[in-house]
Design an enzyme around this catalytic site. Structure first.
Site, PDB file in Angstrom:
ATOM      1  N   SER A 135       0.862  -1.187   0.000  1.00  0.00           N
ATOM      2  CA  SER A 135       0.000   0.000   0.000  1.00  0.00           C
ATOM      3  C   SER A 135       0.893   1.231   0.000  1.00  0.00           C
ATOM      4  CB  SER A 135      -0.859  -0.003   1.266  1.00  0.00           C
ATOM      5  OG  SER A 135      -1.468   1.255   1.470  1.00  0.00           O
ATOM      6  N   TYR A 148      -1.933  -0.076  10.936  1.00  0.00           N
ATOM      7  CA  TYR A 148      -2.105  -0.474   9.527  1.00  0.00           C
ATOM      8  C   TYR A 148      -0.852  -0.091   8.729  1.00  0.00           C
ATOM      9  CZ  TYR A 148      -3.805  -0.979   4.773  1.00  0.00           C
ATOM     10  OH  TYR A 148      -3.921  -1.368   3.454  1.00  0.00           O
TER      11      TYR A 148
HETATM   12  P1  NDP Z   1     -11.666  -6.215   0.843  1.00  0.00           P
HETATM   13  O1  NDP Z   1     -12.097  -6.033   2.261  1.00  0.00           O
HETATM   14  O2  NDP Z   1     -12.652  -5.967  -0.240  1.00  0.00           O
HETATM   15  O3  NDP Z   1     -11.041  -7.687   0.655  1.00  0.00           O
HETATM   16  C1  NDP Z   1     -10.192  -8.231   1.617  1.00  0.00           C
HETATM   17  C2  NDP Z   1     -10.031  -9.721   1.361  1.00  0.00           C
HETATM   18  O4  NDP Z   1      -9.122 -10.257   2.347  1.00  0.00           O
HETATM   19  C3  NDP Z   1     -11.342 -10.475   1.486  1.00  0.00           C
HETATM   20  O5  NDP Z   1     -11.436 -11.421   0.455  1.00  0.00           O
HETATM   21  C4  NDP Z   1     -11.202 -11.188   2.834  1.00  0.00           C
HETATM   22  O6  NDP Z   1     -11.857 -12.456   2.788  1.00  0.00           O
HETATM   23  C5  NDP Z   1      -9.690 -11.404   2.917  1.00  0.00           C
HETATM   24  N1  NDP Z   1      -9.263 -11.622   4.298  1.00  0.00           N
HETATM   25  C6  NDP Z   1      -9.277 -10.705   5.309  1.00  0.00           C
HETATM   26  N2  NDP Z   1      -8.885 -11.290   6.453  1.00  0.00           N
HETATM   27  C7  NDP Z   1      -8.630 -12.595   6.153  1.00  0.00           C
HETATM   28  C8  NDP Z   1      -8.220 -13.705   6.915  1.00  0.00           C
HETATM   29  N3  NDP Z   1      -7.965 -13.606   8.236  1.00  0.00           N
HETATM   30  N4  NDP Z   1      -8.066 -14.913   6.308  1.00  0.00           N
HETATM   31  C9  NDP Z   1      -8.311 -15.017   4.982  1.00  0.00           C
HETATM   32  N5  NDP Z   1      -8.702 -14.015   4.191  1.00  0.00           N
HETATM   33  C10 NDP Z   1      -8.868 -12.811   4.791  1.00  0.00           C
HETATM   34  O7  NDP Z   1     -10.394  -5.250   0.677  1.00  0.00           O
HETATM   35  P2  NDP Z   1      -9.398  -4.978  -0.560  1.00  0.00           P
HETATM   36  O8  NDP Z   1      -9.727  -5.817  -1.715  1.00  0.00           O
HETATM   37  O9  NDP Z   1      -9.334  -3.527  -0.742  1.00  0.00           O
HETATM   38  O10 NDP Z   1      -8.020  -5.423   0.100  1.00  0.00           O
HETATM   39  C11 NDP Z   1      -7.138  -6.385  -0.469  1.00  0.00           C
HETATM   40  C12 NDP Z   1      -5.710  -6.013  -0.122  1.00  0.00           C
HETATM   41  O11 NDP Z   1      -5.384  -4.770  -0.727  1.00  0.00           O
HETATM   42  C13 NDP Z   1      -5.438  -5.834   1.365  1.00  0.00           C
HETATM   43  O12 NDP Z   1      -4.180  -6.409   1.681  1.00  0.00           O
HETATM   44  C14 NDP Z   1      -5.391  -4.310   1.548  1.00  0.00           C
HETATM   45  O13 NDP Z   1      -4.601  -3.926   2.635  1.00  0.00           O
HETATM   46  C15 NDP Z   1      -4.770  -3.924   0.220  1.00  0.00           C
HETATM   47  N6  NDP Z   1      -4.983  -2.518  -0.152  1.00  0.00           N
HETATM   48  C16 NDP Z   1      -6.249  -2.016  -0.291  1.00  0.00           C
HETATM   49  C17 NDP Z   1      -6.434  -0.677  -0.638  1.00  0.00           C
HETATM   50  C18 NDP Z   1      -7.781  -0.048  -0.739  1.00  0.00           C
HETATM   51  O14 NDP Z   1      -7.864   1.202  -0.749  1.00  0.00           O
HETATM   52  N7  NDP Z   1      -8.865  -0.798  -0.836  1.00  0.00           N
HETATM   53  C19 NDP Z   1      -5.272   0.190  -0.921  1.00  0.00           C
HETATM   54  C20 NDP Z   1      -3.994  -0.456  -0.727  1.00  0.00           C
HETATM   55  C21 NDP Z   1      -3.874  -1.763  -0.387  1.00  0.00           C
HETATM   56  P3  NDP Z   1     -12.782 -13.066   3.957  1.00  0.00           P
HETATM   57  O15 NDP Z   1     -13.315 -11.908   4.765  1.00  0.00           O
HETATM   58  O16 NDP Z   1     -13.841 -13.823   3.218  1.00  0.00           O
HETATM   59  O17 NDP Z   1     -11.853 -13.959   4.713  1.00  0.00           O
HETATM   60  C1  8X3 Z   2      -5.134   1.361   1.813  1.00  0.00           C
HETATM   61  C2  8X3 Z   2      -5.025   2.794   1.420  1.00  0.00           C
HETATM   62  O1  8X3 Z   2      -4.728   5.178   2.257  1.00  0.00           O
HETATM   63  O2  8X3 Z   2      -6.197   3.735   3.569  1.00  0.00           O
HETATM   64  O3  8X3 Z   2      -3.906   0.762   1.962  1.00  0.00           O
HETATM   65  O4  8X3 Z   2      -3.822   3.427   3.641  1.00  0.00           O
HETATM   66  S1  8X3 Z   2      -4.926   3.804   2.815  1.00  0.00           S
END
Ligand code: NDP
Ligand code: 8X3
Length: 249
Positions: A135, A148
């Protein structure tokens, strides 16, 4: 034989979009997450489009579950370490330590547990590609986000070290580092508060899971001699953690 792509956190957002995009690119998908029904729906969608999908329901925070579900896999060509979350947005003196545990256990330890099982398979196979979801928070820490941001700083450090560790084994390591992507991320961060989650994207056209999936698919298909180490992607209305231009509604 199709190449195998293992995607953690494929029930939602970036992971789900990546599973669909990599399936369209010809990969057999191994999709993981905790919500079984979501994975079944994804599998049905992939198969209806002529693709192939195996689902594995487990929690990446449990080393025992990670080993039990992933050790039997014969081959993984591409691992997308995507499962992760932000929980809470609070000053350090008010943060909930249960949120801190969830972020560190998922974003850092979960990624390590999965990698520890899959990397030796890639080493034995003589190659592979690991894509970690970092991120912009991994280099630009912000107020209220200490844990985070720390977890994504850890992903940034781990990605750089593991790239060196796996270099001689022909395994590529890429870190994808998005800014604002509209997924379930903010709803999870605010513990289900949809209004507060929606406010994060007010006046901004954020990236989508499909945008990030497109980048992942591009990085994954590069020729063997070429790797993207680190890719930062943002909405064009965002310049970094501290600068977002919001249009008046
Ligand atoms: P979502 O919440 O839409 O998806 C998160 C996914 O992670 C879900 O499929 C969830 O599945 C899974 N997950 C969470 N905890 C667990 C666990 N303990 N075991 C297995 N699976 C888990 O978020 P995003 O798609 O946005 O996030 C995906 C990645 O991208 C993350 O690492 C996030 O930090 C990163 N990211 C996101 C950004 C954003 O702005 N959205 C920006 C930068 C990075 P389930 O709950 O079914 O287990
Ligand atoms: C997710 C984006 O800006 O909330 O990693 O950290 S931010």
């Amino acid at each position: 034989m199709k190449k195998q792509a293992l995607i953690t956190g494929a029930t939602s957002g970036i992971g789900r979009a990546t599973a669909l995009r990599l399936s369209a690119a010809g990969y057999a998908i191994i999709a993981t997450g905790r919500r079984a029904e979501r994975l079944e729906a994804l599998k049905a969608e992939i198969e209806a489009a002529g693709g192939c999908c195996t689902t594995l329901v487990f929690d990446v925070r449990s080393e025992e579950e990670v080993r039990r579900f992933l050790e039997p896999l014969e081959r993984v060509d591409l691992l997308v370490n995507n499962a992760g979350l932000a929980a809470g947005l609070e000053h350090i003196d008010r943060g909930d330590t249960r949120d801190w545990d969830a972020m560190i256990d998922t974003n850092v330890k979960g990624l390590l547990y999965v990698t520890r099982v899959i990397a030796p398979k890639m080493v034995a196979a003589g190659g592979g590609h690991i894509i970690n979801l970092g991120s912009i928070a991994g280099t630009e820490p912000y107020e209220n986000g200490a844990v985070y941001c720390a977890s994504k700083h850890a992903v940034h450090a781990i990605s750089q070290s593991m790239r060196a560790d796996l270099l001689a084994s022909g395994i590529k390591v890429t870190e994808i580092r998005p800014g604002m992507v509209e997924t379930e991320f903010s709803e999870v961060r605010f513990h289900g508060d949809k209004a507060r989650a929606a406010a994060v994207y007010e006046g901004v056209e954020p990236l989508t899971g499909a945008d990030i999936a497109e980048a992942i698919a591009w990085v994954a298909q590069l020729p063997a001699h070429m790797n993207v180490n680190d890719m930062v992607l943002m909405p064009s209305q965002q310049a970094g953690s501290y600068y977002t231009f919001r249009k008046k509604q």
